[in-house]
Design a protein around this motif. Structure first.
Motif, PDB file in Angstrom:
ATOM      1  N   ILE A 104     -76.859 -27.128  45.749  1.00 25.06           N
ATOM      2  CA  ILE A 104     -76.973 -25.689  45.629  1.00 25.06           C
ATOM      3  C   ILE A 104     -77.806 -25.274  44.413  1.00 25.06           C
ATOM      4  CG2 ILE A 104     -74.973 -24.920  46.907  1.00 25.06           C
ATOM      5  CD1 ILE A 104     -73.278 -25.280  44.507  1.00 25.06           C
ATOM      6  N   HIS A 105     -78.062 -26.272  43.548  1.00 28.62           N
ATOM      7  CA  HIS A 105     -79.106 -26.168  42.524  1.00 28.62           C
ATOM      8  C   HIS A 105     -79.565 -24.800  42.063  1.00 28.62           C
ATOM      9  CE1 HIS A 105     -80.837 -30.415  43.160  1.00 28.62           C
ATOM     10  NE2 HIS A 105     -79.692 -30.393  42.544  1.00 28.62           N
ATOM     11  N   SER A 106     -78.653 -24.024  41.576  1.00 22.57           N
ATOM     12  CA  SER A 106     -79.059 -22.745  40.967  1.00 22.57           C
ATOM     13  C   SER A 106     -80.020 -21.972  41.852  1.00 22.57           C
ATOM     14  CB  SER A 106     -79.755 -22.975  39.643  1.00 22.57           C
ATOM     15  OG  SER A 106     -79.080 -23.908  38.887  1.00 22.57           O
ATOM     16  N   ASP A 108     -82.524 -22.670  43.735  1.00 20.44           N
ATOM     17  CA  ASP A 108     -83.508 -23.607  44.265  1.00 20.44           C
ATOM     18  C   ASP A 108     -83.522 -24.862  43.411  1.00 20.44           C
ATOM     19  OD1 ASP A 108     -86.095 -23.020  42.281  1.00 20.44           O
ATOM     20  OD2 ASP A 108     -84.692 -21.363  42.555  1.00 20.44           O
ATOM     21  N   THR A 110     -84.949 -26.201  40.949  1.00 18.86           N
ATOM     22  CA  THR A 110     -85.674 -26.219  39.683  1.00 18.86           C
ATOM     23  C   THR A 110     -85.192 -27.332  38.768  1.00 18.86           C
ATOM     24  OG1 THR A 110     -86.334 -24.894  37.811  1.00 18.86           O
ATOM     25  CG2 THR A 110     -84.124 -24.549  38.621  1.00 18.86           C
ATOM     26  N   VAL A 111     -83.910 -27.632  38.816  1.00 16.23           N
ATOM     27  CA  VAL A 111     -83.380 -28.674  37.943  1.00 16.23           C
ATOM     28  C   VAL A 111     -83.859 -30.042  38.413  1.00 16.23           C
ATOM     29  CG1 VAL A 111     -81.314 -29.647  36.919  1.00 16.23           C
ATOM     30  CG2 VAL A 111     -81.393 -27.233  37.456  1.00 16.23           C
TER      31      VAL A 111
END
Lengths: 153, 153
Positions: A104-106, A108, A110-111
DNA sequence: AAAAAACTTTACTTTTTTGTAAACTTTTTG
DNA sequence: CAAAAAGTTTACAAAAAAGTAAAGTTTTTT
Protein backbone atom coordinates in the motif's frame (compact mmCIF):
# COMPACT_ATOMS: atom_id res chain seq x y z
CA UNK A 1 20.53 -0.40 8.31
CA UNK A 2 22.31 -3.46 9.44
CA UNK A 3 25.07 -5.72 8.32
CA UNK A 4 23.95 -9.22 9.28
CA UNK A 5 26.15 -11.58 11.28
CA UNK A 6 26.50 -13.83 8.27
CA UNK A 7 27.80 -10.95 6.18
CA UNK A 8 30.19 -9.80 8.85
CA UNK A 9 31.70 -13.18 9.67
CA UNK A 10 31.50 -14.54 6.16
CA UNK A 11 33.50 -11.61 4.89
CA UNK A 12 36.09 -12.17 7.61
CA UNK A 13 36.50 -15.78 6.59
CA UNK A 14 37.12 -14.63 3.04
CA UNK A 15 39.78 -12.21 4.25
CA UNK A 16 41.50 -14.98 6.19
CA UNK A 17 41.50 -17.14 3.07
CA UNK A 18 42.84 -14.32 0.93
CA UNK A 19 45.87 -14.11 3.20
CA UNK A 20 46.58 -17.80 2.97
CA UNK A 21 48.79 -19.69 0.54
CA UNK A 22 46.80 -21.56 -2.09
CA UNK A 23 48.24 -24.94 -1.21
CA UNK A 24 47.62 -24.49 2.50
CA UNK A 25 43.91 -24.83 3.28
CA UNK A 26 42.32 -23.33 6.38
CA UNK A 27 40.36 -25.74 8.57
CA UNK A 28 37.12 -25.11 10.39
CA UNK A 29 38.80 -25.15 13.83
CA UNK A 30 41.21 -22.52 12.54
CA UNK A 31 38.43 -20.23 11.36
CA UNK A 32 36.64 -20.75 14.66
CA UNK A 33 39.67 -19.97 16.79
CA UNK A 34 40.80 -16.95 14.82
CA UNK A 35 37.40 -15.27 14.71
CA UNK A 36 35.99 -16.44 17.99
CA UNK A 37 32.97 -18.51 17.05
CA UNK A 38 32.14 -22.22 17.28
CA UNK A 39 33.33 -24.81 14.80
CA UNK A 40 29.80 -25.70 13.61
CA UNK A 41 29.16 -22.03 12.97
CA UNK A 42 32.33 -21.87 10.91
CA UNK A 43 30.99 -24.90 9.06
CA UNK A 44 27.74 -23.12 8.33
CA UNK A 45 29.52 -20.08 6.94
CA UNK A 46 31.96 -22.03 4.81
CA UNK A 47 29.16 -24.22 3.51
CA UNK A 48 27.38 -21.14 2.17
CA UNK A 49 30.57 -19.87 0.61
CA UNK A 50 31.30 -23.26 -0.88
CA UNK A 51 27.86 -23.74 -2.42
CA UNK A 52 28.18 -20.38 -4.11
CA UNK A 53 31.47 -21.38 -5.66
CA UNK A 54 33.56 -18.73 -3.91
CA UNK A 55 35.60 -21.31 -2.01
CA UNK A 56 36.53 -24.93 -2.54
CA UNK A 57 36.62 -27.63 0.13
CA UNK A 58 39.55 -30.01 0.34
CA UNK A 59 38.60 -33.20 2.09
CA UNK A 60 40.72 -35.64 4.05
CA UNK A 61 43.48 -35.40 6.56
CA UNK A 62 45.23 -32.36 5.19
CA UNK A 63 42.02 -30.74 4.08
CA UNK A 64 40.26 -27.44 4.71
CA UNK A 65 39.09 -24.59 2.51
CA UNK A 66 40.76 -22.52 -0.18
CA UNK A 67 39.58 -19.69 -2.41
CA UNK A 68 38.17 -20.76 -5.76
CA UNK A 69 39.65 -17.72 -7.50
CA UNK A 70 42.44 -15.30 -6.74
CA UNK A 71 41.54 -12.42 -4.39
CA UNK A 72 41.97 -9.92 -7.23
CA UNK A 73 39.13 -11.56 -9.13
CA UNK A 74 36.58 -11.54 -6.31
CA UNK A 75 34.61 -8.36 -5.62
CA UNK A 76 32.77 -7.46 -2.44
CA UNK A 77 29.59 -7.44 -4.48
CA UNK A 78 29.94 -11.14 -5.25
CA UNK A 79 30.62 -11.98 -1.63
CA UNK A 80 27.64 -10.00 -0.41
CA UNK A 81 25.28 -11.51 -2.92
CA UNK A 82 26.08 -14.87 -1.44
CA UNK A 83 25.90 -13.95 2.23
CA UNK A 84 22.74 -11.88 2.25
CA UNK A 85 20.09 -10.00 0.39
CA UNK A 86 20.53 -6.54 -1.08
CA UNK A 87 18.60 -3.57 0.28
CA UNK A 88 16.14 -3.89 -2.53
CA UNK A 89 15.32 -7.37 -3.72
CA UNK A 90 12.58 -9.16 -5.58
CA UNK A 91 10.39 -9.85 -2.59
CA UNK A 92 10.22 -6.27 -1.41
CA UNK A 93 6.62 -5.49 -2.27
CA UNK A 94 5.38 -8.66 -0.65
CA UNK A 95 7.55 -8.40 2.44
CA UNK A 96 5.92 -5.22 3.62
CA UNK A 97 2.42 -5.87 2.35
CA UNK A 98 1.31 -7.68 5.55
CA UNK A 99 -2.39 -8.38 5.64
CA UNK A 100 -3.01 -6.51 2.41
CA UNK A 101 -2.91 -8.41 -0.85
CA UNK A 102 -0.59 -5.90 -2.43
CA UNK A 103 1.67 -3.26 -0.98
CA UNK A 104 0.00 0.00 0.00
CA UNK A 105 3.18 2.08 -0.03
CA UNK A 106 1.94 5.49 0.94
CA UNK A 107 -0.36 5.69 -2.04
CA UNK A 108 2.25 4.76 -4.61
CA UNK A 109 5.58 3.03 -4.69
CA UNK A 110 7.76 6.00 -3.88
CA UNK A 111 9.51 4.19 -1.05
CA UNK A 112 10.26 1.27 -3.30
CA UNK A 113 11.90 3.61 -5.78
CA UNK A 114 14.26 5.07 -3.24
CA UNK A 115 15.46 1.66 -2.11
CA UNK A 116 16.00 0.57 -5.67
CA UNK A 117 18.12 3.61 -6.45
CA UNK A 118 19.91 3.34 -3.16
CA UNK A 119 20.72 -0.28 -3.87
CA UNK A 120 22.20 0.58 -7.27
CA UNK A 121 24.35 3.16 -5.56
CA UNK A 122 25.64 0.71 -2.99
CA UNK A 123 26.41 -1.96 -5.55
CA UNK A 124 28.36 0.50 -7.66
CA UNK A 125 30.70 0.74 -4.71
CA UNK A 126 30.85 -2.92 -3.81
CA UNK A 127 31.69 -4.03 -7.30
CA UNK A 128 34.78 -1.86 -7.37
CA UNK A 129 36.41 -3.21 -4.24
CA UNK A 130 38.13 -6.58 -4.47
CA UNK A 131 39.00 -9.08 -1.80
CA UNK A 132 42.65 -8.31 -2.53
CA UNK A 133 42.03 -4.68 -1.56
CA UNK A 134 40.61 -5.86 1.73
CA UNK A 135 43.31 -8.38 2.47
CA UNK A 136 46.06 -5.87 1.79
CA UNK A 137 44.57 -3.87 4.60
CA UNK A 138 44.49 -0.40 3.14
CA UNK A 139 41.00 0.62 2.27
CA UNK A 140 41.34 4.34 1.95
CA UNK A 141 38.84 7.17 1.90
CA UNK A 142 36.81 7.29 -1.28
CA UNK A 143 38.85 9.82 -3.20
CA UNK A 144 42.06 7.90 -2.77
CA UNK A 145 40.50 4.67 -3.74
CA UNK A 146 39.51 5.26 -7.33
CA UNK A 147 36.03 6.42 -6.47
CA UNK A 148 34.66 9.87 -6.45
CA UNK A 149 31.27 11.29 -5.72
CA UNK A 150 30.35 14.34 -7.70
CA UNK A 151 27.63 16.92 -7.39
CA UNK A 152 26.28 17.75 -10.83
CA UNK A 153 26.37 21.43 -11.71
CA UNK B 1 22.45 -5.92 4.48
CA UNK B 2 19.08 -5.12 5.83
CA UNK B 3 16.78 -2.17 6.25
CA UNK B 4 15.09 -2.63 9.61
CA UNK B 5 11.32 -2.47 10.03
CA UNK B 6 11.65 0.74 12.02
CA UNK B 7 13.56 2.36 9.17
CA UNK B 8 11.12 1.17 6.57
CA UNK B 9 7.92 2.19 8.33
CA UNK B 10 9.37 5.28 9.96
CA UNK B 11 10.39 6.59 6.57
CA UNK B 12 6.93 5.90 5.22
CA UNK B 13 5.35 7.89 8.02
CA UNK B 14 7.62 10.78 7.15
CA UNK B 15 6.55 10.57 3.51
CA UNK B 16 2.89 10.63 4.54
CA UNK B 17 3.56 13.70 6.64
CA UNK B 18 5.45 15.43 3.84
CA UNK B 19 2.37 15.13 1.67
CA UNK B 20 0.10 16.66 4.26
CA UNK B 21 -0.83 20.31 4.76
CA UNK B 22 0.94 21.84 7.74
CA UNK B 23 -2.23 22.76 9.54
CA UNK B 24 -3.75 19.33 9.12
CA UNK B 25 -2.08 16.83 11.44
CA UNK B 26 -2.11 13.10 10.81
CA UNK B 27 -3.41 10.95 13.64
CA UNK B 28 -2.10 7.58 14.81
CA UNK B 29 -5.16 5.72 13.47
CA UNK B 30 -4.56 7.36 10.10
CA UNK B 31 -0.93 6.23 9.98
CA UNK B 32 -2.00 2.75 11.05
CA UNK B 33 -4.72 2.44 8.43
CA UNK B 34 -2.69 3.82 5.58
CA UNK B 35 0.39 1.69 6.17
CA UNK B 36 -1.26 -1.41 7.53
CA UNK B 37 0.08 -1.70 11.09
CA UNK B 38 -1.50 -1.35 14.53
CA UNK B 39 -2.18 1.96 16.25
CA UNK B 40 0.25 1.28 19.13
CA UNK B 41 2.96 0.49 16.60
CA UNK B 42 2.25 3.78 14.89
CA UNK B 43 2.56 5.38 18.32
CA UNK B 44 5.93 3.75 18.85
CA UNK B 45 7.23 5.02 15.51
CA UNK B 46 5.93 8.55 15.92
CA UNK B 47 7.28 8.70 19.45
CA UNK B 48 10.78 8.02 18.14
CA UNK B 49 10.37 10.64 15.45
CA UNK B 50 9.01 13.13 17.95
CA UNK B 51 11.80 12.67 20.50
CA UNK B 52 14.33 13.32 17.79
CA UNK B 53 12.64 16.59 16.88
CA UNK B 54 11.72 15.58 13.33
CA UNK B 55 7.99 15.80 14.02
CA UNK B 56 5.82 17.66 16.48
CA UNK B 57 2.81 16.25 18.32
CA UNK B 58 -0.37 18.27 18.53
CA UNK B 59 -2.49 17.19 21.46
CA UNK B 60 -6.23 17.37 21.95
CA UNK B 61 -9.28 16.76 19.85
CA UNK B 62 -7.93 17.98 16.53
CA UNK B 63 -4.44 16.76 17.23
CA UNK B 64 -2.02 14.45 15.53
CA UNK B 65 1.48 14.84 14.15
CA UNK B 66 3.09 17.37 11.83
CA UNK B 67 6.60 17.80 10.46
CA UNK B 68 8.84 20.05 12.52
CA UNK B 69 10.51 21.44 9.39
CA UNK B 70 9.60 21.66 5.75
CA UNK B 71 10.33 18.54 3.66
CA UNK B 72 13.01 20.40 1.71
CA UNK B 73 15.01 20.88 4.90
CA UNK B 74 14.98 17.24 6.00
CA UNK B 75 17.49 14.81 4.50
CA UNK B 76 17.29 11.05 4.45
CA UNK B 77 20.44 11.01 6.49
CA UNK B 78 18.73 12.78 9.39
CA UNK B 79 15.78 10.43 9.26
CA UNK B 80 17.97 7.36 9.23
CA UNK B 81 20.12 8.53 12.09
CA UNK B 82 16.99 8.61 14.20
CA UNK B 83 15.46 5.31 13.15
CA UNK B 84 18.51 3.10 13.27
CA UNK B 85 22.23 2.72 13.45
CA UNK B 86 24.61 3.27 10.55
CA UNK B 87 26.61 0.40 9.09
CA UNK B 88 29.61 1.49 11.08
CA UNK B 89 28.96 2.92 14.53
CA UNK B 90 30.80 3.43 17.77
CA UNK B 91 30.05 0.04 19.25
CA UNK B 92 31.38 -1.91 16.31
CA UNK B 93 34.55 -3.33 17.81
CA UNK B 94 32.72 -4.45 20.93
CA UNK B 95 29.74 -5.88 19.11
CA UNK B 96 31.75 -8.51 17.34
CA UNK B 97 34.31 -9.16 20.06
CA UNK B 98 32.18 -11.85 21.78
CA UNK B 99 34.04 -13.69 24.48
CA UNK B 100 37.28 -11.89 23.74
CA UNK B 101 38.10 -8.69 25.59
CA UNK B 102 38.93 -6.86 22.39
CA UNK B 103 38.07 -7.53 18.80
CA UNK B 104 40.29 -10.05 17.03
CA UNK B 105 39.43 -8.89 13.52
CA UNK B 106 41.46 -11.24 11.39
CA UNK B 107 44.74 -10.07 12.82
CA UNK B 108 44.10 -6.39 12.37
CA UNK B 109 41.13 -4.14 11.87
CA UNK B 110 40.85 -4.40 8.12
CA UNK B 111 37.17 -5.29 8.24
CA UNK B 112 36.44 -2.31 10.42
CA UNK B 113 38.09 -0.07 7.86
CA UNK B 114 35.93 -1.28 5.04
CA UNK B 115 32.71 -0.65 6.95
CA UNK B 116 33.84 2.79 7.95
CA UNK B 117 34.57 3.75 4.35
CA UNK B 118 31.41 2.10 3.16
CA UNK B 119 29.42 4.03 5.70
CA UNK B 120 30.88 7.34 4.53
CA UNK B 121 29.92 6.40 1.02
CA UNK B 122 26.33 5.62 1.98
CA UNK B 123 25.92 8.80 3.98
CA UNK B 124 27.22 10.90 1.12
CA UNK B 125 24.18 9.69 -0.76
CA UNK B 126 21.64 9.96 2.04
CA UNK B 127 22.54 13.53 2.85
CA UNK B 128 21.80 14.64 -0.68
CA UNK B 129 18.27 13.32 -0.87
CA UNK B 130 15.56 15.29 0.90
CA UNK B 131 12.16 14.23 2.13
CA UNK B 132 10.71 16.54 -0.51
CA UNK B 133 12.46 14.49 -3.21
CA UNK B 134 10.83 11.40 -1.81
CA UNK B 135 7.38 12.87 -1.40
CA UNK B 136 7.39 14.23 -4.94
CA UNK B 137 7.76 10.63 -6.04
CA UNK B 138 10.47 10.89 -8.65
CA UNK B 139 13.70 9.50 -7.36
CA UNK B 140 15.65 9.01 -10.54
CA UNK B 141 18.71 6.99 -11.41
CA UNK B 142 21.89 8.41 -10.00
CA UNK B 143 23.09 10.42 -12.99
CA UNK B 144 19.83 12.29 -13.28
CA UNK B 145 19.70 13.06 -9.62
CA UNK B 146 22.76 15.24 -9.15
CA UNK B 147 25.00 12.40 -8.18
CA UNK B 148 27.62 10.74 -10.20
CA UNK B 149 30.07 8.01 -9.48
CA UNK B 150 33.42 8.32 -11.20
CA UNK B 151 36.29 5.98 -11.74
CA UNK B 152 39.53 7.84 -11.23
CA UNK B 153 41.97 7.63 -14.14
C1' DA C 1 -16.81 20.60 33.56
C1' DA C 2 -17.30 16.47 31.26
C1' DA C 3 -16.50 13.76 27.40
C1' DA C 4 -14.09 12.80 23.34
C1' DA C 5 -10.09 12.53 20.77
C1' DA C 6 -5.55 12.18 20.77
C1' DC C 7 -0.94 11.33 22.63
C1' DT C 8 2.02 8.35 25.97
C1' DT C 9 3.81 4.49 28.56
C1' DT C 10 4.50 -0.23 30.23
C1' DA C 11 4.26 -4.92 29.69
C1' DC C 12 3.89 -8.82 26.95
C1' DT C 13 3.60 -12.16 22.81
C1' DT C 14 5.29 -13.59 18.53
C1' DT C 15 8.64 -14.07 15.05
C1' DT C 16 13.16 -13.93 13.17
C1' DT C 17 17.95 -14.12 13.58
C1' DT C 18 22.00 -16.08 15.79
C1' DG C 19 24.63 -19.48 17.37
C1' DT C 20 25.50 -24.21 19.38
C1' DA C 21 25.29 -29.33 20.01
C1' DA C 22 25.63 -33.62 18.39
C1' DA C 23 25.64 -37.13 15.16
C1' DC C 24 27.06 -38.53 10.51
C1' DT C 25 29.84 -39.00 6.12
C1' DT C 26 33.84 -38.76 3.41
C1' DT C 27 38.75 -38.88 2.41
C1' DT C 28 43.47 -39.47 3.34
C1' DT C 29 47.43 -41.36 5.65
C1' DG C 30 50.02 -44.93 8.23
C1' DC D 1 42.06 -51.28 5.88
C1' DA D 2 41.39 -48.92 10.03
C1' DA D 3 41.76 -44.73 12.38
C1' DA D 4 42.17 -39.93 12.32
C1' DA D 5 41.11 -35.62 10.52
C1' DA D 6 38.12 -33.04 8.13
C1' DG D 7 33.74 -31.80 5.90
C1' DT D 8 28.39 -32.08 6.18
C1' DT D 9 23.72 -32.22 7.92
C1' DT D 10 19.85 -31.88 11.09
C1' DA D 11 17.81 -30.32 15.05
C1' DC D 12 17.56 -27.35 18.73
C1' DA D 13 18.48 -23.31 22.33
C1' DA D 14 19.21 -18.47 23.14
C1' DA D 15 18.93 -13.70 22.01
C1' DA D 16 17.21 -9.81 19.50
C1' DA D 17 13.75 -7.57 16.79
C1' DA D 18 9.05 -6.81 15.61
C1' DG D 19 4.59 -5.97 16.72
C1' DT D 20 0.32 -5.91 19.86
C1' DA D 21 -2.63 -5.10 23.99
C1' DA D 22 -4.23 -2.44 27.37
C1' DA D 23 -4.33 1.12 30.55
C1' DG D 24 -3.14 5.96 31.52
C1' DT D 25 -2.53 11.08 30.63
C1' DT D 26 -3.27 15.42 28.42
C1' DT D 27 -5.80 18.81 25.79
C1' DT D 28 -9.57 20.66 23.36
C1' DT D 29 -14.34 21.29 22.28
C1' DT D 30 -19.13 21.41 23.52
Amino acid sequence: MKITALEEYGLRCMVLLARQRDDDPLTLPEFATREGFSIPYAGKLLMILKRSGLVKAVRGRKGGYVLAQSPEEITLKEIFEVLGKPVFSAGYCGRYAREHEVCIHSGDCTVKNIWQTFDEFIESYLEQVTLADLASGDISPLEENGLKLQQKA
